[in-house]
Design a protein around this motif. Structure first.
Motif, PDB file in Angstrom:
ATOM      1  N   SER A   1      57.098  86.009  38.627  1.00 53.89           N
ATOM      2  CA  SER A   1      57.064  86.726  37.351  1.00 53.89           C
ATOM      3  C   SER A   1      56.159  87.956  37.364  1.00 53.89           C
ATOM      4  O   SER A   1      56.183  88.743  36.426  1.00 53.89           O
ATOM      5  CB  SER A   1      56.617  85.775  36.233  1.00 53.89           C
ATOM      6  N   PHE A   2      55.403  88.149  38.427  1.00 56.56           N
ATOM      7  CA  PHE A   2      54.459  89.262  38.495  1.00 56.56           C
ATOM      8  C   PHE A   2      55.096  90.483  39.150  1.00 56.56           C
ATOM      9  O   PHE A   2      55.940  90.349  40.046  1.00 56.56           O
ATOM     10  CB  PHE A   2      53.203  88.840  39.270  1.00 56.56           C
ATOM     11  N   PRO A   3      54.686  91.678  38.730  1.00 54.98           N
ATOM     12  CA  PRO A   3      55.248  92.907  39.308  1.00 54.98           C
ATOM     13  C   PRO A   3      55.070  92.950  40.834  1.00 54.98           C
ATOM     14  O   PRO A   3      53.980  92.693  41.350  1.00 54.98           O
ATOM     15  CB  PRO A   3      54.440  94.031  38.652  1.00 54.98           C
ATOM     16  N   GLY A   4      56.158  93.240  41.524  1.00 58.43           N
ATOM     17  CA  GLY A   4      56.105  93.378  42.975  1.00 58.43           C
ATOM     18  C   GLY A   4      56.094  92.076  43.741  1.00 58.43           C
ATOM     19  O   GLY A   4      56.053  92.075  44.974  1.00 58.43           O
ATOM     20  N   ALA A   5      56.141  90.928  43.056  1.00 59.58           N
ATOM     21  CA  ALA A   5      56.091  89.634  43.739  1.00 59.58           C
ATOM     22  C   ALA A   5      57.436  89.315  44.370  1.00 59.58           C
ATOM     23  O   ALA A   5      58.489  89.606  43.804  1.00 59.58           O
ATOM     24  CB  ALA A   5      55.702  88.527  42.755  1.00 59.58           C
ATOM     25  N   TYR A   6      57.382  88.737  45.558  1.00 61.42           N
ATOM     26  CA  TYR A   6      58.597  88.268  46.218  1.00 61.42           C
ATOM     27  C   TYR A   6      58.271  87.055  47.072  1.00 61.42           C
ATOM     28  O   TYR A   6      57.112  86.756  47.340  1.00 61.42           O
ATOM     29  CB  TYR A   6      59.269  89.378  47.040  1.00 61.42           C
ATOM     30  N   GLU A   7      59.305  86.352  47.477  1.00 61.48           N
ATOM     31  CA  GLU A   7      59.182  85.100  48.226  1.00 61.48           C
ATOM     32  C   GLU A   7      59.786  85.302  49.611  1.00 61.48           C
ATOM     33  O   GLU A   7      60.828  85.921  49.762  1.00 61.48           O
ATOM     34  CB  GLU A   7      59.956  84.022  47.476  1.00 61.48           C
ATOM     35  N   ASP A   8      59.103  84.776  50.625  1.00 60.19           N
ATOM     36  CA  ASP A   8      59.699  84.750  51.955  1.00 60.19           C
ATOM     37  C   ASP A   8      59.238  83.502  52.705  1.00 60.19           C
ATOM     38  O   ASP A   8      58.488  82.691  52.166  1.00 60.19           O
ATOM     39  CB  ASP A   8      59.468  86.048  52.733  1.00 60.19           C
ATOM     40  N   TYR A   9      59.749  83.345  53.912  1.00 55.47           N
ATOM     41  CA  TYR A   9      59.512  82.139  54.703  1.00 55.47           C
ATOM     42  C   TYR A   9      59.117  82.501  56.141  1.00 55.47           C
ATOM     43  O   TYR A   9      59.810  82.156  57.087  1.00 55.47           O
ATOM     44  CB  TYR A   9      60.763  81.251  54.692  1.00 55.47           C
ATOM     45  N   PRO A  10      57.978  83.180  56.342  1.00 58.29           N
ATOM     46  CA  PRO A  10      57.597  83.604  57.686  1.00 58.29           C
ATOM     47  C   PRO A  10      57.190  82.455  58.604  1.00 58.29           C
ATOM     48  O   PRO A  10      57.182  82.619  59.824  1.00 58.29           O
ATOM     49  CB  PRO A  10      56.424  84.552  57.442  1.00 58.29           C
ATOM     50  N   PHE A  11      56.858  81.310  58.044  1.00 57.01           N
ATOM     51  CA  PHE A  11      56.405  80.162  58.842  1.00 57.01           C
ATOM     52  C   PHE A  11      57.497  79.111  59.004  1.00 57.01           C
ATOM     53  O   PHE A  11      57.238  78.014  59.473  1.00 57.01           O
ATOM     54  CB  PHE A  11      55.165  79.531  58.218  1.00 57.01           C
ATOM     55  N   GLY A  12      58.700  79.432  58.576  1.00 60.46           N
ATOM     56  CA  GLY A  12      59.800  78.479  58.648  1.00 60.46           C
ATOM     57  C   GLY A  12      60.194  78.021  57.257  1.00 60.46           C
ATOM     58  O   GLY A  12      59.558  78.359  56.266  1.00 60.46           O
ATOM     59  N   PRO A  13      61.255  77.217  57.168  1.00 56.80           N
ATOM     60  CA  PRO A  13      61.810  76.833  55.874  1.00 56.80           C
ATOM     61  C   PRO A  13      60.952  75.848  55.084  1.00 56.80           C
ATOM     62  O   PRO A  13      61.239  75.587  53.916  1.00 56.80           O
ATOM     63  CB  PRO A  13      63.148  76.196  56.239  1.00 56.80           C
ATOM     64  N   GLU A  14      59.904  75.328  55.687  1.00 58.83           N
ATOM     65  CA  GLU A  14      59.113  74.320  54.967  1.00 58.83           C
ATOM     66  C   GLU A  14      57.987  74.888  54.099  1.00 58.83           C
ATOM     67  O   GLU A  14      57.387  74.149  53.328  1.00 58.83           O
ATOM     68  CB  GLU A  14      58.559  73.276  55.934  1.00 58.83           C
ATOM     69  N   VAL A  15      57.706  76.198  54.184  1.00 55.70           N
ATOM     70  CA  VAL A  15      56.628  76.781  53.369  1.00 55.70           C
ATOM     71  C   VAL A  15      57.113  78.074  52.721  1.00 55.70           C
ATOM     72  O   VAL A  15      57.414  79.051  53.413  1.00 55.70           O
ATOM     73  CB  VAL A  15      55.364  77.077  54.213  1.00 55.70           C
ATOM     74  N   ALA A  16      57.161  78.076  51.384  1.00 57.49           N
ATOM     75  CA  ALA A  16      57.476  79.296  50.633  1.00 57.49           C
ATOM     76  C   ALA A  16      56.195  80.104  50.515  1.00 57.49           C
ATOM     77  O   ALA A  16      55.145  79.578  50.127  1.00 57.49           O
ATOM     78  CB  ALA A  16      58.004  78.943  49.246  1.00 57.49           C
ATOM     79  N   VAL A  17      56.283  81.379  50.863  1.00 59.65           N
ATOM     80  CA  VAL A  17      55.133  82.277  50.801  1.00 59.65           C
ATOM     81  C   VAL A  17      55.428  83.334  49.748  1.00 59.65           C
ATOM     82  O   VAL A  17      56.483  83.974  49.779  1.00 59.65           O
ATOM     83  CB  VAL A  17      54.878  82.934  52.174  1.00 59.65           C
ATOM     84  N   PHE A  18      54.509  83.499  48.811  1.00 62.75           N
ATOM     85  CA  PHE A  18      54.669  84.478  47.745  1.00 62.75           C
ATOM     86  C   PHE A  18      53.714  85.630  48.001  1.00 62.75           C
ATOM     87  O   PHE A  18      52.526  85.418  48.212  1.00 62.75           O
ATOM     88  CB  PHE A  18      54.434  83.832  46.383  1.00 62.75           C
ATOM     89  N   ARG A  19      54.282  86.829  47.996  1.00 61.32           N
ATOM     90  CA  ARG A  19      53.532  88.025  48.339  1.00 61.32           C
ATOM     91  C   ARG A  19      53.690  89.086  47.250  1.00 61.32           C
ATOM     92  O   ARG A  19      54.640  89.056  46.482  1.00 61.32           O
ATOM     93  CB  ARG A  19      54.070  88.636  49.635  1.00 61.32           C
ATOM     94  N   VAL A  20      52.776  90.059  47.298  1.00 60.54           N
ATOM     95  CA  VAL A  20      52.886  91.249  46.470  1.00 60.54           C
ATOM     96  C   VAL A  20      53.398  92.361  47.369  1.00 60.54           C
ATOM     97  O   VAL A  20      52.781  92.660  48.396  1.00 60.54           O
ATOM     98  CB  VAL A  20      51.524  91.668  45.881  1.00 60.54           C
ATOM     99  N   ARG A  21      54.536  92.928  47.011  1.00 62.11           N
ATOM    100  CA  ARG A  21      55.089  94.041  47.772  1.00 62.11           C
ATOM    101  C   ARG A  21      54.159  95.237  47.595  1.00 62.11           C
ATOM    102  O   ARG A  21      53.872  95.651  46.481  1.00 62.11           O
ATOM    103  CB  ARG A  21      56.487  94.387  47.273  1.00 62.11           C
TER     104      ARG A  21
END
Length: 133
Positions: free
Chosen positions: A12-32
């Motif tokens: 819900s935050f500006p620029g936030a996105y989700e990816d999986y750099p460590f594999g499918p078992e950990v969702a990582v939320f980042r600020v673009r």
């Protein structure tokens, strides 16, 4: 708080996105980070997707981290992260959803505050401002 609500809160935050750099078992939320050349965003939350009870790792001011850990047994130093700056939060129902949401927002704010002024302005971020301002 379940995974869908965590995901929704984090995104819900500006620029936030989700990816999986460590594999499918950990969702990582980042600020673009609006930079040239493009780089991966800065992490503000990590969520194991198949763990019960759910948990989330969040960045935290070191002094506040100590207070939160003393007040809530479900908040500890985050596993595999710098325990001075990251809390692991067990989501077994002991913490109200609003408290978890506030901790997610604090984590996001800490990360965005560390960005260059131009990046903060591009995100439309002001500390403590309501979302969407």
């Amino acid at each position: 708080m379940d995974l869908d609500r965590l995901r929704s809160s984090c995104l819900s935050f500006p620029g936030a996105y989700e990816d999986y750099p460590f594999g499918p078992e950990v969702a990582v939320f980042r600020v673009r980070v609006p930079t040239a050349p493009p780089r991966p965003g800065k992490i503000f939350a990590l969520v194991p997707v198949d763990r019960a009870p759910s948990s989330i790792s969040l960045k935290c001011d070191p002094a506040l981290a100590v207070q939160l850990r003393a007040a809530h047994p479900g908040i500890t130093g985050a596993w595999h992260l710098d325990k001075k700056h990251w809390n692991g939060v067990r989501l077994d129902g002991d913490l109200p959803a609003g408290t978890v949401r506030d901790m997610i927002e604090d984590s996001y704010d800490l990360v965005v505050a560390s960005l260059p002024a131009a990046a903060r302005a591009a995100l439309g971020w002001a500390p403590g401002a309501p979302e969407g301002s």
